[in-house]
Design a protein around this motif. Structure first.
Motif, short mmCIF file in Angstrom:
data_model
loop_
_atom_site.label_atom_id
_atom_site.label_comp_id
_atom_site.label_asym_id
_atom_site.label_seq_id
_atom_site.Cartn_x
_atom_site.Cartn_y
_atom_site.Cartn_z
N TRP A 158 0.11 33.71 -2.69
CA TRP A 158 0.46 32.66 -3.65
C TRP A 158 1.37 31.62 -3.01
N ARG A 159 2.30 32.02 -2.20
CA ARG A 159 3.15 31.05 -1.50
C ARG A 159 2.30 30.16 -0.59
N ARG A 160 1.34 30.77 0.09
CA ARG A 160 0.45 29.98 0.94
C ARG A 160 -0.40 29.04 0.10
N TYR A 161 -0.82 29.51 -1.05
CA TYR A 161 -1.63 28.70 -1.96
C TYR A 161 -0.86 27.48 -2.45
N THR A 162 0.38 27.67 -2.88
CA THR A 162 1.18 26.53 -3.35
C THR A 162 1.46 25.55 -2.22
N SER A 163 1.61 26.07 -1.00
CA SER A 163 1.79 25.18 0.14
C SER A 163 0.55 24.32 0.36
N LEU A 164 -0.64 24.92 0.21
CA LEU A 164 -1.88 24.16 0.35
C LEU A 164 -2.02 23.14 -0.77
N LEU A 165 -1.58 23.48 -1.97
CA LEU A 165 -1.60 22.50 -3.06
C LEU A 165 -0.76 21.28 -2.69
N GLU A 166 0.40 21.51 -2.14
CA GLU A 166 1.24 20.39 -1.72
C GLU A 166 0.55 19.54 -0.66
N GLN A 167 -0.03 20.21 0.33
CA GLN A 167 -0.65 19.48 1.43
C GLN A 167 -1.89 18.72 0.97
N LEU A 168 -2.68 19.31 0.08
CA LEU A 168 -3.85 18.60 -0.45
C LEU A 168 -3.41 17.38 -1.26
N THR A 169 -2.34 17.54 -2.02
CA THR A 169 -1.85 16.42 -2.81
C THR A 169 -1.35 15.30 -1.91
N HIS A 170 -0.66 15.65 -0.83
CA HIS A 170 -0.22 14.63 0.13
C HIS A 170 -1.42 13.94 0.78
N ALA A 171 -2.44 14.73 1.15
CA ALA A 171 -3.61 14.14 1.79
C ALA A 171 -4.36 13.21 0.86
N MET A 172 -4.35 13.52 -0.43
CA MET A 172 -5.09 12.73 -1.40
C MET A 172 -4.34 11.47 -1.81
N ALA A 173 -3.05 11.60 -2.06
CA ALA A 173 -2.29 10.49 -2.65
C ALA A 173 -1.11 10.04 -1.83
N GLY A 174 -0.78 10.75 -0.74
CA GLY A 174 0.41 10.40 0.02
C GLY A 174 0.37 9.00 0.58
N HIS A 175 -0.79 8.59 1.08
CA HIS A 175 -0.97 7.22 1.58
C HIS A 175 -2.04 6.49 0.78
N HIS A 176 -2.18 6.89 -0.50
CA HIS A 176 -3.17 6.27 -1.39
C HIS A 176 -4.58 6.40 -0.84
N SER A 177 -4.86 7.49 -0.13
CA SER A 177 -6.14 7.61 0.55
C SER A 177 -7.31 7.55 -0.42
N LEU A 178 -7.22 8.28 -1.52
CA LEU A 178 -8.34 8.31 -2.46
C LEU A 178 -8.52 6.96 -3.14
N GLU A 179 -7.44 6.36 -3.55
CA GLU A 179 -7.53 5.06 -4.20
C GLU A 179 -8.07 3.99 -3.25
N LEU A 180 -7.57 4.01 -2.01
CA LEU A 180 -8.04 3.03 -1.03
C LEU A 180 -9.51 3.21 -0.72
N ALA A 181 -9.94 4.47 -0.61
CA ALA A 181 -11.35 4.72 -0.31
C ALA A 181 -12.26 4.21 -1.42
N LEU A 182 -11.86 4.43 -2.68
CA LEU A 182 -12.69 3.96 -3.79
C LEU A 182 -12.66 2.44 -3.90
N LEU A 183 -11.49 1.86 -3.71
CA LEU A 183 -11.43 0.39 -3.72
C LEU A 183 -12.21 -0.20 -2.56
N GLY A 184 -12.28 0.54 -1.44
CA GLY A 184 -12.98 0.03 -0.28
C GLY A 184 -14.48 0.02 -0.41
N VAL A 185 -15.03 0.69 -1.43
CA VAL A 185 -16.49 0.71 -1.61
C VAL A 185 -17.01 -0.71 -1.79
#
Length: 612
Positions: A300-327
């Motif tokens: 579970w500790r490893r799982y919560t760490s992955l949740l944090e890292q996935l959230t950073h990868a998705m929104a830390g540098h606006h990656s998802l928003e930028l990718a969709l706007l870039g379409v």
């Protein structure tokens, strides 16, 4: 002095003497008390049918759990009711503590999906407005393919088995016949070609002909990387809910139930309905009962760490928003590329598929239709016919098709994917050690007493003298209160599944551990503060470029447009200090690659879109 103190001493002494007499009268002689208090507690706690409680204590009671010498207010039937009641109460207590965590996961799972759908809807409208406003000749036939593309993106983000790369390439495959007949060669009858062998041939050879340059592949890669993190986050939250459901409805062993009955209800058999367990005693019982649950702590500790890292990868540098706007910009660049290389594309298609009209193969494409043109035929040299233009000149002629969206940040819009992600991470910090701390949470507050006079399972003591063991199956070998014979098979399967999910996530995203956490996590400071001083309607100027890049969209010496390059990263040299937002040639694509708040970007784009 002595006269003032004596009354207090006498009254206190009388109180304690009276209490001792009452206590002795309650527990010593079977003729001196009844089971009235036990019946009352039995009824208030809804343990079972009241008729199972005797009126007076019995002396020859054959009990299985609450054995003790002397009279007892318990019977075998009462023990059975106590076992059912203690299982119900313990599960209720576990659910009450896990409710907030389950609500955190399920609530944010829904919130993230709602945000994803909003971003998809915005991006789809953004792209549709480009086609309708700039490429009106093909927009009516292209919009169904746009809908299909974004439906695939939506399914992908919801966890469906959809290939991002295949969806993007299918979109451009379907777009190619439209572009070929309505932009590159508008003289061809496009309505007849759409269902003909010619249209099928164009779709089949699109990736070989490569009429859109690198833009489809770059777009597919960006979407797969950015949306992949969002998709995996959604799957991870669903996995977390499965873990919570399994622990909330965990089955309890017979040894656990006996230990709980002994801790909670055996004191009632002696008429002690208000005494509470000692803290150490409670910890031993709960850690024994939840030994298999505590085994979930490390995964579970490893799982919560992955949740944090996935959230950073998705929104830390606006990656998802930028990718969709870039379409939108990728599609626009792809269409510009196709028109720029129209003669070469026509010659290649003619060799593979053949022309479906009687037009000569040397026919050159006409200039694209636009609503406003910054370059007319009179601005070209007399000898510069469309067929004689160099690629750099043709690109300059088409560059005005880039849709201008001057961006001006706003401080008022705080609803963004980044804000939602930051909130989620703040709450998540509290529950990293949830399964290790659960026994302690069940043994705190009003459930136990830490002072003298507590219940040890056999008698009332001043303090618990047994050894207090730790969490986990291994530690329960020394547990004096609950014997743990084997792990819970259901929870062992849950643990294995969670470990497998963690491993698959790490393998799918090997760079997650390298992501940098947000510096402003938990604070109210956001990145847009560095850009709020820019009031230029046409964009901000870079302070150290040494060039004025806002004059007009000229072609570079290599024939590539100044702006967003296919597959390129942010153009600034120092990534630790990104320059202010720049709008190049009335277009904003280069600024979109910079990690500043997309909440502000959406506000500006929504306003501009509304005006159109």
């Amino acid at each position: 002095m002595s006269r003032g103190i004596c009354p207090r001493v006498n009254s206190c002494g009388a109180f304690w003497i009276l209490s001792a007499v009452v206590f002795a009268a309650n527990v010593i002689d079977t003729d001196a008390y009844s089971c009235h208090e036990v019946r009352t507690a039995f009824q208030l706690r809804q343990v079972g049918p009241l008729h199972r409680v005797p009126e007076t204590p019995g002396t020859d009671v054959d009990l299985l759990v609450c054995k003790h010498p002397g009279p007892s207010c318990c019977t075998r039937k009462m023990e059975e009711s106590y076992q059912l009641a203690v299982k119900r109460e313990t599960l209720h207590n576990i659910q009450s503590y896990s409710y907030e965590l389950e609500h955190l996961i399920s609530g944010h799972s829904d919130a993230f999906q709602d945000m994803f759908q909003y971003l998809l809807s915005f991006s789809q409208g953004h792209l549709s407005s480009l086609l309708e406003g700039t490429y009106s000749s093909l927009s009516r036939h292209a919009l169904p393919h746009v809908n299909q593309l974004f439906s695939s993106l939506s399914l992908y983000l919801r966890g469906a088995n959809v290939s991002m790369e295949a969806s993007v390439h299918q979109f451009f495959n379907n777009l190619f016949p439209l572009v070929y007949t309505r932009l590159i060669n508008p003289g061809i009858d496009g309505s007849m070609m759409m269902g003909s062998e010619m249209g099928d041939c164009l779709r089949m050879i699109r990736q070989d002909v490569n009429p859109f340059g690198p833009h489809p592949a770059v777009m597919a890669q960006e979407l797969a990387e950015a949306l992949g993190a969002g998709r995996q986050l959604g799957l991870a939250l669903e996995e977390g809910l499965e873990v919570m459901n399994a622990t909330e409805n965990v089955s309890m062993s017979k040894e656990c139930v006996k230990g709980l009955v002994k801790m909670v209800y055996c004191s009632h058999c002696r008429g002690l309905t208000l005494i509470k367990p000692c803290v150490g005693y409670c910890l031993n019982v709960m850690r024994g009962c939840l030994a298999s649950v505590s085994e979930l702590d490390q995964p579970w500790r490893r799982y919560t760490s992955l949740l944090e890292q996935l959230t950073h990868a998705m929104a830390g540098h606006h990656s998802l928003e930028l990718a969709l706007l870039g379409v939108r910009e990728h599609v626009n660049e792809a269409l510009l590329y196709a028109q720029l290389h129209g003669p070469l594309i026509t010659a290649t298609v003619d060799k593979v598929c053949g022309l479906s009209t009687g037009e000569p193969t040397s026919m050159q494409p006409t200039s694209p239709e636009v609503t406003t043109s910054t370059m007319t035929s009179s601005s070209l040299p007399p000898s510069a016919a469309p067929s004689q233009l160099l690629p750099e000149q043709r690109l300059g002629q088409l560059a005005h098709l880039r849709s201008p969206f001057p961006l001006k940040p706003s401080k008022n819009n705080k609803h963004s994917l980044r804000t939602l992600s930051r909130e989620f991470l703040m709450y998540l910090q509290r529950y990293k050690s949830f399964f290790a701390a659960l026994p302690e949470m069940l043994c705190e507050g009003e459930n136990v007493v830490d002072d003298s006079m507590c219940w040890s399972g056999d008698e009332v003591v001043e303090s618990y003298t047994g050894r207090v063991v730790g969490n986990g199956l291994h530690a329960q070998r020394q547990n004096p209160e609950v014997k743990v014979r084997s792990p819970n098979p259901t929870l062992a399967e849950v643990k294995e599944r969670l470990e497998r999910f963690n491993q698959e996530t790490q393998e799918r995203f090997p760079k997650l551990g390298q992501m940098e956490a947000w510096d402003e996590l938990g604070s109210g400071v956001t990145e847009e503060s560095s850009t709020t001083d820019c009031d230029d309607e046409d964009g901000c100027q870079a302070s150290g470029d040494g060039q004025d890049q806002t004059s007009h969209p000229e072609a570079s010496s290599e024939g590539k447009s100044i702006g967003r390059q296919p597959g390129g990263d942010s153009p600034h040299e120092n990534p630790s200090k990104p320059p202010p937002v720049k709008v190049i040639g009335g277009s904003a694509p280069a600024s979109w690659a910079r990690p500043w708040s997309l909440a502000l970007l959406f506000a500006a784009l929504c306003l501009q879109w509304t005006l159109f």
